[in-house]
Design a protein around this motif. Structure first.
Motif, PDB file in Angstrom:
ATOM      1  N   SER A 189       0.740  -0.901   0.142  1.00  0.00           N
ATOM      2  CA  SER A 189       0.209  -0.067  -0.500  1.00  0.00           C
ATOM      3  C   SER A 189       0.598   1.021   0.074  1.00  0.00           C
ATOM      4  O   SER A 189       1.808   1.831   0.521  1.00  0.00           O
ATOM      5  N   SER A 190       0.321   2.035  -1.025  1.00  0.00           N
ATOM      6  CA  SER A 190       0.999   3.483  -1.044  1.00  0.00           C
ATOM      7  C   SER A 190       0.589   4.653  -0.451  1.00  0.00           C
ATOM      8  O   SER A 190       0.215   5.866  -0.674  1.00  0.00           O
ATOM      9  N   THR A 191      -1.114   4.030  -0.717  1.00  0.00           N
ATOM     10  CA  THR A 191      -2.298   5.401  -0.177  1.00  0.00           C
ATOM     11  C   THR A 191      -1.790   6.094   1.900  1.00  0.00           C
ATOM     12  O   THR A 191      -1.297   5.079   2.210  1.00  0.00           O
ATOM     13  N   THR A 192      -2.274   6.928   1.756  1.00  0.00           N
ATOM     14  CA  THR A 192      -2.196   7.532   3.409  1.00  0.00           C
ATOM     15  C   THR A 192      -3.810   7.585   3.831  1.00  0.00           C
ATOM     16  O   THR A 192      -4.242   8.319   5.216  1.00  0.00           O
ATOM     17  N   VAL A 193      -4.300   6.852   2.938  1.00  0.00           N
ATOM     18  CA  VAL A 193      -6.415   7.022   3.399  1.00  0.00           C
ATOM     19  C   VAL A 193      -5.870   5.412   4.420  1.00  0.00           C
ATOM     20  O   VAL A 193      -5.576   4.446   3.265  1.00  0.00           O
ATOM     21  N   PRO A 194      -6.297   5.222   5.337  1.00  0.00           N
ATOM     22  CA  PRO A 194      -7.216   3.897   6.267  1.00  0.00           C
ATOM     23  C   PRO A 194      -7.647   3.265   5.507  1.00  0.00           C
ATOM     24  O   PRO A 194      -8.850   3.105   6.360  1.00  0.00           O
ATOM     25  N   ASN A 195      -7.238   2.238   4.912  1.00  0.00           N
ATOM     26  CA  ASN A 195      -8.605   1.688   4.445  1.00  0.00           C
ATOM     27  C   ASN A 195      -8.531   0.361   4.393  1.00  0.00           C
ATOM     28  O   ASN A 195      -9.462  -0.560   4.485  1.00  0.00           O
ATOM     29  N   SER A 196      -7.247  -0.110   5.642  1.00  0.00           N
ATOM     30  CA  SER A 196      -7.656  -1.953   5.839  1.00  0.00           C
ATOM     31  C   SER A 196      -6.695  -1.468   7.678  1.00  0.00           C
ATOM     32  O   SER A 196      -7.308  -0.192   8.304  1.00  0.00           O
ATOM     33  N   LEU A 197      -6.188  -3.069   7.632  1.00  0.00           N
ATOM     34  CA  LEU A 197      -6.253  -2.675   9.060  1.00  0.00           C
ATOM     35  C   LEU A 197      -4.497  -2.626   9.495  1.00  0.00           C
ATOM     36  O   LEU A 197      -3.973  -2.421   8.318  1.00  0.00           O
TER      37      LEU A 197
END
Length: 286
Positions: A189-197
């Motif tokens: 993951s390279s996103t800054t959105v907390p999409n997972s754990l």
């Protein structure tokens, strides 16, 4: 040859007509034309104006429970310390209620602080036991609640009737709500959105073991239907799950996953780990 008597005058064919009839048929009392009027028609009973109001479309079970919760809030008188703090305005969010350390013993507290709470009934099955008087039948209900933004709860109650048992199970789930940590813990993951754990967690109930691993955006919820419901209510968008043991028991699987999610908020973090994985606990602030 017999003569025609005066009593038979006007009778054709030798049959005596019914009294007060026209054409030989008895008319319906109070009708015109000899036919009974159709109920509800203009020729029969008049429609009531200004009487009972017309009923709207039937409410779904979820809408009925929501209306009952609103009525319960209006009649609620708090008995616990946390409930009195909520009514007085000292506690205004569910985060403050859980951080206060006071036990959550009244479901109206959750109804008042989380008006957008979603509810799911995941399992209803019948349980039986033999007694001296015969076979006793009860229903075991498992429910989940969550706001889709870091709050989730699990409840299980058994009772004699299905509908009251569902209400009790939802109240039990509301009193068992927890906050979870979310983040982007996958190495892909390279996103800054907390999409997972933020990290891998695992839980166990009976022989069922559930391990949840963070996933990058776009993977989705790779788990069974019960796991998808719980993760969606918790606000997790992408995750992998791995299971061992008897996973067909719905409550054991849901309880094991619930314990795994609970570990996300109780695990101690390393220095800088919170910012590195973009962690957020509970509701994400917009």
């Amino acid at each position: 040859m017999s003569e025609v008597t005066p009593d038979n005058k006007g009778n054709q064919g030798g049959k005596t007509p019914y009294k007060g009839s026209q054409g030989g048929k008895t008319p319906y009392k109070g009708s015109q034309g000899g036919k009974p009027p159709y109920k509800g028609s203009q020729g029969g009973k008049t429609q009531q104006q200004g009487g009972r109001p017309q009923r709207g479309p039937p409410l779904s079970p979820a809408q009925q429970r929501r209306r009952a919760a609103e009525e319960r809030i209006s009649k609620w008188s708090p008995k616990t310390e946390l409930g009195k703090m909520v009514v007085s305005g000292e506690v205004t969010t569910i985060d403050q209620a859980l951080a206060s350390g006071l036990p959550l013993r009244e479901p109206p507290i959750v109804d008042l602080l989380l008006p957008d709470l979603m509810e799911e009934v995941i399992d209803i099955h019948m349980v039986q036991r033999m007694s001296d008087s015969g076979r006793r039948v009860r229903f075991a209900v498992t429910t989940m609640v969550g706001n889709g933004n870091g709050i989730v709860g699990l409840g299980r109650v058994s009772g004699k009737l299905v509908r009251p048992t569902i209400t009790k199970a939802l109240d039990r789930a509301k009193m068992n709500i927890i906050e979870i940590r979310r983040g982007s813990g996958s190495w892909e993951s390279s996103t800054t959105v907390p999409n997972s754990l933020p990290f891998e967690v695992s839980g166990r109930t009976g022989s069922t073991r559930v391990t949840i691993k963070p996933a990058p955006p776009g993977v989705g919820l790779v788990t069974n239907q019960v796991g998808q419901i719980m993760l969606r209510l918790a606000g997790v968008e992408d995750a992998w799950s791995f299971t061992k043991g008897q996973t067909q028991t719905i409550y054991n699987f849901a309880s094991a996953m619930f314990k795994a999610l609970e570990k996300t908020s109780t695990t101690k973090l390393l220095p800088g780990q919170r910012d590195f994985h973009n962690m957020v606990k509970g509701a994400k602030q917009e």
